[in-house]
Enzyme design. Structure first.
Site, PDB file in Angstrom:
ATOM      1  N   ASN A 115     -50.000  41.647 -13.616  1.00  0.00           N
ATOM      2  CA  ASN A 115     -49.976  40.374 -14.328  1.00  0.00           C
ATOM      3  C   ASN A 115     -49.729  40.644 -15.817  1.00  0.00           C
ATOM      4  OD1 ASN A 115     -50.575  37.999 -15.652  1.00  0.00           O
ATOM      5  ND2 ASN A 115     -52.496  37.597 -14.563  1.00  0.00           N
ATOM      6  N   HIS A 166     -45.647  32.617 -12.023  1.00  0.00           N
ATOM      7  CA  HIS A 166     -46.451  33.563 -12.804  1.00  0.00           C
ATOM      8  C   HIS A 166     -47.019  34.581 -11.818  1.00  0.00           C
ATOM      9  CE1 HIS A 166     -49.342  35.442 -15.252  1.00  0.00           C
ATOM     10  NE2 HIS A 166     -50.390  34.814 -14.738  1.00  0.00           N
ATOM     11  N   CYS A 185     -51.542  32.631 -19.883  1.00  0.00           N
ATOM     12  CA  CYS A 185     -50.514  32.969 -18.886  1.00  0.00           C
ATOM     13  C   CYS A 185     -49.484  31.853 -18.702  1.00  0.00           C
ATOM     14  CB  CYS A 185     -51.163  33.311 -17.548  1.00  0.00           C
ATOM     15  SG  CYS A 185     -52.186  34.792 -17.643  1.00  0.00           S
TER      16      CYS A 185
HETATM   17  N1  COA Z   1     -61.956  47.516  -6.571  1.00  0.00           N
HETATM   18  C1  COA Z   1     -62.853  47.459  -5.581  1.00  0.00           C
HETATM   19  N2  COA Z   1     -63.718  46.441  -5.439  1.00  0.00           N
HETATM   20  C2  COA Z   1     -63.667  45.458  -6.345  1.00  0.00           C
HETATM   21  C3  COA Z   1     -62.767  45.461  -7.408  1.00  0.00           C
HETATM   22  C4  COA Z   1     -61.871  46.543  -7.505  1.00  0.00           C
HETATM   23  N3  COA Z   1     -60.960  46.653  -8.476  1.00  0.00           N
HETATM   24  N4  COA Z   1     -62.955  44.360  -8.146  1.00  0.00           N
HETATM   25  C5  COA Z   1     -63.957  43.676  -7.574  1.00  0.00           C
HETATM   26  N5  COA Z   1     -64.401  44.335  -6.479  1.00  0.00           N
HETATM   27  C6  COA Z   1     -65.451  43.957  -5.547  1.00  0.00           C
HETATM   28  C7  COA Z   1     -66.427  42.949  -6.117  1.00  0.00           C
HETATM   29  O1  COA Z   1     -67.405  43.600  -6.885  1.00  0.00           O
HETATM   30  C8  COA Z   1     -66.974  42.329  -4.853  1.00  0.00           C
HETATM   31  O2  COA Z   1     -67.954  43.194  -4.343  1.00  0.00           O
HETATM   32  P1  COA Z   1     -69.290  42.605  -3.662  1.00  0.00           P
HETATM   33  O3  COA Z   1     -68.802  41.777  -2.502  1.00  0.00           O
HETATM   34  O4  COA Z   1     -70.029  43.824  -3.280  1.00  0.00           O
HETATM   35  O5  COA Z   1     -69.935  41.778  -4.729  1.00  0.00           O
HETATM   36  C9  COA Z   1     -65.811  42.341  -3.889  1.00  0.00           C
HETATM   37  O6  COA Z   1     -64.877  43.301  -4.426  1.00  0.00           O
HETATM   38  C10 COA Z   1     -65.113  40.994  -3.763  1.00  0.00           C
HETATM   39  O7  COA Z   1     -64.887  40.483  -5.056  1.00  0.00           O
HETATM   40  P2  COA Z   1     -64.159  39.113  -5.294  1.00  0.00           P
HETATM   41  O8  COA Z   1     -64.079  38.851  -6.752  1.00  0.00           O
HETATM   42  O9  COA Z   1     -64.766  38.046  -4.422  1.00  0.00           O
HETATM   43  O10 COA Z   1     -62.708  39.459  -4.686  1.00  0.00           O
HETATM   44  P3  COA Z   1     -61.457  38.543  -4.529  1.00  0.00           P
HETATM   45  O11 COA Z   1     -60.954  38.607  -3.159  1.00  0.00           O
HETATM   46  O12 COA Z   1     -61.668  37.168  -5.135  1.00  0.00           O
HETATM   47  O13 COA Z   1     -60.386  39.291  -5.429  1.00  0.00           O
HETATM   48  C11 COA Z   1     -59.376  39.040  -7.601  1.00  0.00           C
HETATM   49  C12 COA Z   1     -60.627  39.449  -6.814  1.00  0.00           C
HETATM   50  C13 COA Z   1     -59.700  39.170  -9.077  1.00  0.00           C
HETATM   51  C14 COA Z   1     -58.254  39.937  -7.208  1.00  0.00           C
HETATM   52  C15 COA Z   1     -59.022  37.576  -7.244  1.00  0.00           C
HETATM   53  O14 COA Z   1     -60.177  36.775  -7.293  1.00  0.00           O
HETATM   54  C16 COA Z   1     -58.001  37.001  -8.165  1.00  0.00           C
HETATM   55  O15 COA Z   1     -56.861  37.413  -8.178  1.00  0.00           O
HETATM   56  N6  COA Z   1     -58.388  35.956  -8.921  1.00  0.00           N
HETATM   57  C17 COA Z   1     -57.478  35.270  -9.783  1.00  0.00           C
HETATM   58  C18 COA Z   1     -57.265  36.111 -10.991  1.00  0.00           C
HETATM   59  C19 COA Z   1     -56.198  35.548 -11.848  1.00  0.00           C
HETATM   60  O16 COA Z   1     -55.208  35.113 -11.372  1.00  0.00           O
HETATM   61  N7  COA Z   1     -56.460  35.613 -13.140  1.00  0.00           N
HETATM   62  C20 COA Z   1     -55.528  35.325 -14.122  1.00  0.00           C
HETATM   63  C21 COA Z   1     -55.132  33.915 -14.106  1.00  0.00           C
HETATM   64  S1  COA Z   1     -53.717  33.919 -15.037  1.00  0.00           S
END
Ligand code: COA
EC number: 2.3.1.180
Length: 323
Positions: free
Chosen positions: A280, A250, A114
């Site tokens: 993204n 980004h 990214c």
């Molecule tokens: N829909 C519904 N629930 C979802 C889900 C979706 N699409 N994806 C994950 N969940 C659930 C998980 O299973 C978890 O459930 P649990 O509590 O029962 O285990 C819950 O939601 C919370 O998950 P978590 O991963 O802690 O959520 P979060 O607030 O961190 O959000 C992201 C997840 C991926 C959106 C966030 O962590 C993020 O944006 N991370 C950075 C990603 C990124 O930038 N990547 C690329 C870098 S270039």
């Protein structure tokens, strides 16, 4: 030594739009969860016959038109991508042929996930400042839909396809003021695509070859790292919080983006955000956001822009630009 400046921007998004409502039919998720946690409402997905160079070519043609130059004037082509057409030749080499760039130009792909576009800007700027090139096409182009596991709700809702491009030209006045690039390979397990020549063809099945991410952990590292990157960039240029006109981040997650804007002392209306409409798009997200804000007139000549990215590797980097 001359300087480099952006003389034209371009972008391309595939026609097909996949909404959060459509994803609700594929995995156990909801529009509300996706919007609240990421800011994403929809993303574009390439047609089955569209590949990286198709998207890159369209974005490049628009950047060339906006710069007012022909492809034959380009002497450096740099494509930042994690989803190239082939192992080789590079997507950049394919564009030499497709765009009609003179044979003998320099062309290569660059892999920094990214952060690829910011890495590409840095490299092209150095070529231009040291006289190795005069007019460069720097492109970020991705077909991430091909490397997503569409049954994994923790990743498939986040990404989209697209391409963005800039023409970078030699000039007297400084355009790219500073770039700051970094990498740290120690946290690869948090974000990767476990596929490549090293794996051998026999392992190319199931979730191999698909994005694997521990999103929560990536989130925390990204916010912390981008905060330090903002400090580094401001300090290196003798700037204070609030001095930058536009943040062009980004587009990974609206919460990461707004945390960075806050760190910069900018209100969110000074942050270019395309994440709701595009998701993204990895290396394409910054040039697409830049192109959007240049095209709609928000970003004007003379404005001070801060571009920043964080991605797999981990890689991260910024570019401070007098547009
Ligand atoms: N829909 C519904 N629930 C979802 C889900 C979706 N699409 N994806 C994950 N969940 C659930 C998980 O299973 C978890 O459930 P649990 O509590 O029962 O285990 C819950 O939601 C919370 O998950 P978590 O991963 O802690 O959520 P979060 O607030 O961190 O959000 C992201 C997840 C991926 C959106 C966030 O962590 C993020 O944006 N991370 C950075 C990603 C990124 O930038 N990547 C690329 C870098 S270039």
């Amino acid at each position: 030594m001359s300087h480099s400046r952006i003389s034209g921007t371009g972008g391309y998004l595939p026609e097909r739009v996949v909404t959060n409502a459509e994803l609700e039919t594929l995995v156990e998720t909801s529009d509300r969860w996706i919007v609240e946690r990421t800011g994403i409402a929809q993303r574009h997905v390439a047609a089955p016959d569209q590949i990286c160079s198709d998207l890159a070519e369209a974005a490049a043609l628009e950047a060339l038109a906006n710069a007012g130059i022909g492809a034959d004037a380009i002497d450096l082509v740099l494509v930042a991508t994690s989803t190239p057409d082939h192992v080789f030749p590079s997507t950049a080499c394919r564009l030499i042929e497709r765009l009609g760039i003179a044979s003998g130009a320099i062309a290569f792909d660059l892999g920094a996930a990214c952060s690829g576009f910011v890495y590409g800007l840095d490299v092209a700027d150095r070529f231009i400042r040291t006289g190795g090139a005069r007019r460069a096409l720097v492109i970020g182009a991705e077909v991430f839909s091909r490397i997503l596991d569409w049954s994994d709700r923790s990743t498939c809702v986040l990404f989209g396809d697209g391409a963005g491009a800039v023409v970078l030209e030699a000039g007297e006045a400084p355009g790219i003021l500073s770039t700051h690039l970094h990498a740290d390979g120690r946290q690869t397990p948090l974000l990767n695509v476990p596929w490549g020549v090293a794996q051998g063809y026999e392992s190319l099945q199931g979730s191999h070859g698909k994005v694997s991410m521990r999103g929560n952990e990536v989130f925390r590292v990204a916010v912390r790292t981008l905060g330090a990157l903002v400090d580094e960039t401001l300090e290196a240029n003798g700037l204070a919080r609030g001095d930058v006109d536009w943040l062009v981040p980004h587009q990974a997650n609206i919460r990461i983006m707004t945390a960075t804007a806050r760190k910069l002392g900018l209100s969110t209306d000074r942050m270019v955000s395309t994440v709701a409409e595009q998701g993204n798009t990895s290396a394409a997200s910054i040039p697409l956001a830049l192109h959007t804000a240049v095209s709609d007139g928000r970003i004007q000549r003379g404005d001070l822009l801060l571009l920043e990215a964080f991605g797999a590797g981990f890689t991260w980097g910024s570019a401070l630009i007098r547009y």
